[in-house]
Structure formats: C-alpha cells, structure tokens
Design an enzyme around this catalytic site. Structure first.
Site, PDB file in Angstrom:
ATOM      1  N   SER A 176      -4.063  11.237  16.652  1.00 27.40           N
ATOM      2  CA  SER A 176      -2.791  11.216  16.209  1.00 27.40           C
ATOM      3  C   SER A 176      -1.825  12.101  16.922  1.00 27.40           C
ATOM      4  O   SER A 176      -1.031  12.650  16.454  1.00 27.40           O
ATOM      5  CB  SER A 176      -2.949  11.992  14.724  1.00 27.40           C
ATOM      6  OG  SER A 176      -3.525  13.029  14.619  1.00 27.40           O
ATOM      7  N   LYS A 181       0.965  -1.295   0.001  1.00 30.69           N
ATOM      8  CA  LYS A 181       0.035   0.000  -0.104  1.00 30.69           C
ATOM      9  C   LYS A 181       0.827   1.288  -0.109  1.00 30.69           C
ATOM     10  O   LYS A 181       1.838   1.347   1.023  1.00 30.69           O
ATOM     11  CB  LYS A 181      -0.991   0.126   1.348  1.00 30.69           C
ATOM     12  CG  LYS A 181      -1.914   1.260   1.161  1.00 30.69           C
ATOM     13  CD  LYS A 181      -2.803   1.166   2.311  1.00 30.69           C
ATOM     14  CE  LYS A 181      -2.094   1.657   3.592  1.00 30.69           C
ATOM     15  NZ  LYS A 181      -3.288   1.937   4.809  1.00 30.69           N
ATOM     16  N   ARG A 228     -10.166  -1.584   7.451  1.00 24.31           N
ATOM     17  CA  ARG A 228      -9.248  -2.719   7.993  1.00 24.31           C
ATOM     18  C   ARG A 228      -8.822  -2.006   9.351  1.00 24.31           C
ATOM     19  O   ARG A 228      -8.379  -2.953  10.243  1.00 24.31           O
ATOM     20  CB  ARG A 228      -8.043  -2.966   7.085  1.00 24.31           C
ATOM     21  CG  ARG A 228      -7.214  -1.780   6.635  1.00 24.31           C
ATOM     22  CD  ARG A 228      -5.992  -1.707   7.604  1.00 24.31           C
ATOM     23  NE  ARG A 228      -4.842  -1.194   7.249  1.00 24.31           N
ATOM     24  CZ  ARG A 228      -4.016  -0.408   7.951  1.00 24.31           C
ATOM     25  NH1 ARG A 228      -4.407  -0.002   8.987  1.00 24.31           N
ATOM     26  NH2 ARG A 228      -2.704   0.026   7.407  1.00 24.31           N
ATOM     27  N   MET A 286      -5.133   2.341  18.441  1.00 23.66           N
ATOM     28  CA  MET A 286      -5.097   2.406  17.040  1.00 23.66           C
ATOM     29  C   MET A 286      -4.658   3.722  16.394  1.00 23.66           C
ATOM     30  O   MET A 286      -4.283   3.779  15.338  1.00 23.66           O
ATOM     31  CB  MET A 286      -6.714   2.320  16.778  1.00 23.66           C
ATOM     32  CG  MET A 286      -7.277   1.085  17.281  1.00 23.66           C
ATOM     33  SD  MET A 286      -6.554  -0.482  17.186  1.00 23.66           S
ATOM     34  CE  MET A 286      -6.438  -0.719  15.136  1.00 23.66           C
ATOM     35  N   GLY A 287      -3.978   4.552  17.110  1.00 25.32           N
ATOM     36  CA  GLY A 287      -3.524   5.815  16.284  1.00 25.32           C
ATOM     37  C   GLY A 287      -1.931   5.994  16.282  1.00 25.32           C
ATOM     38  O   GLY A 287      -1.558   6.885  15.520  1.00 25.32           O
ATOM     39  N   ASP A 312       1.358   4.900  15.028  1.00 20.94           N
ATOM     40  CA  ASP A 312       1.948   4.074  13.891  1.00 20.94           C
ATOM     41  C   ASP A 312       3.297   4.872  13.393  1.00 20.94           C
ATOM     42  O   ASP A 312       3.813   4.411  12.348  1.00 20.94           O
ATOM     43  CB  ASP A 312       0.950   4.033  12.579  1.00 20.94           C
ATOM     44  CG  ASP A 312       0.440   5.538  12.114  1.00 20.94           C
ATOM     45  OD1 ASP A 312       0.970   6.495  12.642  1.00 20.94           O
ATOM     46  OD2 ASP A 312      -0.482   5.488  11.202  1.00 20.94           O
ATOM     47  N   LYS A 358       4.843   9.303  18.158  1.00 23.10           N
ATOM     48  CA  LYS A 358       3.424   9.428  18.335  1.00 23.10           C
ATOM     49  C   LYS A 358       3.085   8.611  19.818  1.00 23.10           C
ATOM     50  O   LYS A 358       3.816   7.596  19.921  1.00 23.10           O
ATOM     51  CB  LYS A 358       2.334   8.877  17.395  1.00 23.10           C
ATOM     52  CG  LYS A 358       2.198   9.500  16.343  1.00 23.10           C
ATOM     53  CD  LYS A 358       1.194   8.887  15.160  1.00 23.10           C
ATOM     54  CE  LYS A 358       0.669   9.916  14.333  1.00 23.10           C
ATOM     55  NZ  LYS A 358      -0.197   9.138  13.253  1.00 23.10           N
ATOM     56  N   HIS A 371     -12.492  11.159  11.595  1.00 23.12           N
ATOM     57  CA  HIS A 371     -13.280  10.224  10.600  1.00 23.12           C
ATOM     58  C   HIS A 371     -13.128   8.782  11.037  1.00 23.12           C
ATOM     59  O   HIS A 371     -14.041   7.964  10.926  1.00 23.12           O
ATOM     60  CB  HIS A 371     -12.624  10.739   9.299  1.00 23.12           C
ATOM     61  CG  HIS A 371     -13.101   9.907   8.074  1.00 23.12           C
ATOM     62  ND1 HIS A 371     -14.269   9.881   7.572  1.00 23.12           N
ATOM     63  CD2 HIS A 371     -12.336   8.927   7.402  1.00 23.12           C
ATOM     64  CE1 HIS A 371     -14.472   9.207   6.494  1.00 23.12           C
ATOM     65  NE2 HIS A 371     -13.364   8.617   6.583  1.00 23.12           N
ATOM     66  N   GLN A 372     -11.858   8.728  11.384  1.00 21.11           N
ATOM     67  CA  GLN A 372     -11.880   6.920  11.563  1.00 21.11           C
ATOM     68  C   GLN A 372     -12.631   6.602  12.840  1.00 21.11           C
ATOM     69  O   GLN A 372     -12.837   5.507  12.906  1.00 21.11           O
ATOM     70  CB  GLN A 372     -10.124   6.578  11.723  1.00 21.11           C
ATOM     71  CG  GLN A 372      -9.804   5.502  12.125  1.00 21.11           C
ATOM     72  CD  GLN A 372     -10.189   4.205  11.066  1.00 21.11           C
ATOM     73  OE1 GLN A 372      -9.715   4.561   9.859  1.00 21.11           O
ATOM     74  NE2 GLN A 372     -10.742   3.209  11.189  1.00 21.11           N
TER      75      GLN A 372
END
Length: 321
Positions: free
Chosen positions: A199, A67, A111, A219-220, A222, A226, A138-139
């Site tokens: 984020s 990706k 996903r 989940m933020g 990555d 962070k 949004h997520q």
C-alpha cells in the site's frame, strides 16, 4: 432478498471459481458487454479510514450492483478485525429491487488474487520458474497461493518493507512444496514473474530490478498518489490493466502518464488478450506489466457466483426486505 454472511464465504468460494468469474468478466469488459461506474473513494476523517464504492453492470451476466467498504488501518490492533472491510450489494437489473447482500472481505482477497493469476495465465512466459513477491501481508498470501497454480514454479523469492513478515509467504511456499528465499530488491532480477502487493506511496521495484521477459502484476495501487513501481518500468514494459480509465487515474499508470513516459493508448485491457483481440506477449524477452487497480465488476462477478452456490447448497438466508 438473499443474504450470504461473511462466515459462509470460505466454504463456498474456491480459488478456481474466483479465477473463472474474474476471467469471464474481464473478457466481457473488453467486449464492451460490461462496464464499471466511477469509483468513489474518500478519507472520511475518522480512524484514518478510506471508504468508498465500486460498482458496475455486466450485461452479459446480468449482474448489477456495488461494493461498499474500505481500509481501516487500526482494526487489527484495536479490535482484532482485518483492516479491509467490505460488503457487496446485488440488484435485479430488470426491476432495480435489491437481490442480495454478500460478505465482501474474503471475496475481495480472492478476487484480487484471481486478477493477478489471470494475468499470469495470459501474459507470463510458459517456462516461468521463479516467482518474486513484493509485500508479505494478508493479501500477499492469497496472491501467492493463486499464482502457484498458474505455472510449475520451482522457487519463491520475497522482499517486504518489514522483513519479519516474510514468514507469511514463506509458509505458503512451504505448504506448496516450493523453496523460499528472502532477497533484497535487486535480487528480483532472478524472478520470471513478480507480484507487488503493498500500500506504498513511493516505488520499491525499480526498472533495473526487472529482467527481460519478466511479467509483473502490480496489485496494490488503487488510489491517486499510491505507487509500487518506478514509472520508468512502465516505459520498458507492455502495459495491461483491468480498466484503462482507472489505470491512468488511480493505478500505476498514473505516474508514467504524468511524467510523459507513456500515453493512454499504451495501456491495454487484459480482457482483450483473453478475447484474442490483442496478441498479448510477443516474445520471451518482452516485459509485460499488469496494472491491477481493482474494478467493481470483479466484486460483482464473484459475489454473484457465491450467491448461486449458496442457493444451491441451501445456505443463503432469505429475508423480506
């Protein structure tokens, strides 16, 4: 080569299909039937954008690809586009020839939500009733919709850096027939499951905001630097992740490792729980934490599934490349 445009994804990919694809590939990773390639992620020095590549190979599913994409923070304001932009490329593992190009924006949202909901299925207490959301962008709406399908939650509580955005997740809760309440961060002690999807580069959820028995899906985080939760929380929890190497280098575990609070051996693959080689939650008082860093194999799994659906429905565009 087949092309599945972004505009077709919403009519092809369901939350269940995304969940099944992600659960299956996590299991393949833990069984060492699939592996991710090293992540490339760079600030490109233009439009404040982060751009990179995530890829891998699933021997079990014979899925090979990557990706390409990232985060353009000015897109929404300047161009009316979502800030996350990505495209998935699949290749024939037998020949190396390009097999498909798939719009990756909605797939990325699906996903990512699927990963946290897989963690809820396998790690949250069966009697979990209150779900807490940290983040309301949004997520977060995708996260909440997917999570509400994993347990019979009877309440949603939420906190966000910008409180005016909480209406996004309140709307999702209302559509699902579940009451919503805005809380301050200590109010997260009421939650049985917490999803953090920001984020941020500084923690918001602290160890004393979490009650015994809670499952947290982070989940933020990555990217190196962070951080969404206090490192001390990982020391209190049994930590699971999609991929250990990413968790300790670019995920939430990077900070707990750096502070000497946990070791690499304290981070476990969620796929091992799915496969039954790790017992998962051991008691109702245990805090479990899923460090969802986002792996390329997730993207390839959902993209491969959507290509099959597009071919079945006659939607895929075939080009001579």
């Amino acid at each position: 080569m087949l092309i599945v445009p972004e505009r077709e994804i919403a009519n092809l990919m369901t939350r269940k299909a995304a969940f099944d694809a992600v659960e299956k590939v996590f299991a393949a990773m833990a069984a060492q039937d699939a592996y991710n390639f090293p992540v490339v992620r760079e600030a490109i020095g233009h439009e404040d954008a982060l751009y990179g590549f995530k890829g891998g190979f699933d021997r079990a599913g014979l899925t090979l690809g990557l990706k390409a994409g990232g985060y353009w923070p000015n897109n929404l304001e300047k161009r009316g586009l979502i800030n996350h932009q990505s495209t998935v490329f699949l290749f024939d593992p037998d020949t190396g020839k390009p097999a498909a190009m798939v719009g990756g924006n909605l797939l990325t949202a699906l996903r990512t939500a699927a990963a946290s909901s897989v963690s809820i299925k396998h790690l949250a207490r069966d009697n979990a009733k209150v779900i807490g959301m940290i983040g309301a962008g949004h997520q977060a709406t995708f996260q909440l919709r997917a999570a509400l399908e994993q347990r019979p939650f009877d309440k949603v509580i939420g906190w966000n850096y910008h409180p005016e955005m909480l209406s996004n997740i309140e709307k999702v809760a209302t559509e699902a027939g579940v009451p919503f309440e805005a809380v301050d961060l200590p109010g997260m002690q009421e939650a049985d499951v917490i999803i953090s999807i920001t984020s941020a580069f500084a923690p918001s959820l602290m160890a004393d905001h979490v009650s015994p028995g809670t499952h947290i899906a982070c989940m933020g985080t990555d990217t190196k630097g962070k951080q969404e939760v206090e490192a001390a929380l990982l020391a209190r929890a049994t930590v699971f992740t999609d991929e250990v190497a990413q968790s300790i280098s670019i995920g939430e575990a990077q900070h707990a490792i750096a502070e000497g609070l946990i070791a690499e051996a304290d981070v476990h693959q969620l796929g091992a729980v799915i496969n039954g080689s790790h017992p998962g939650r051991s008691s109702d008082d245990e805090i479990t934490l899923f460090d969802g860093t986002g792996v390329g194999l997730q993207d390839l799994a959902v993209a491969s599934a959507v290509v099959d659906l597009a071919v079945e429905k006659g939607i895929a565009i075939e080009v001579d490349f």
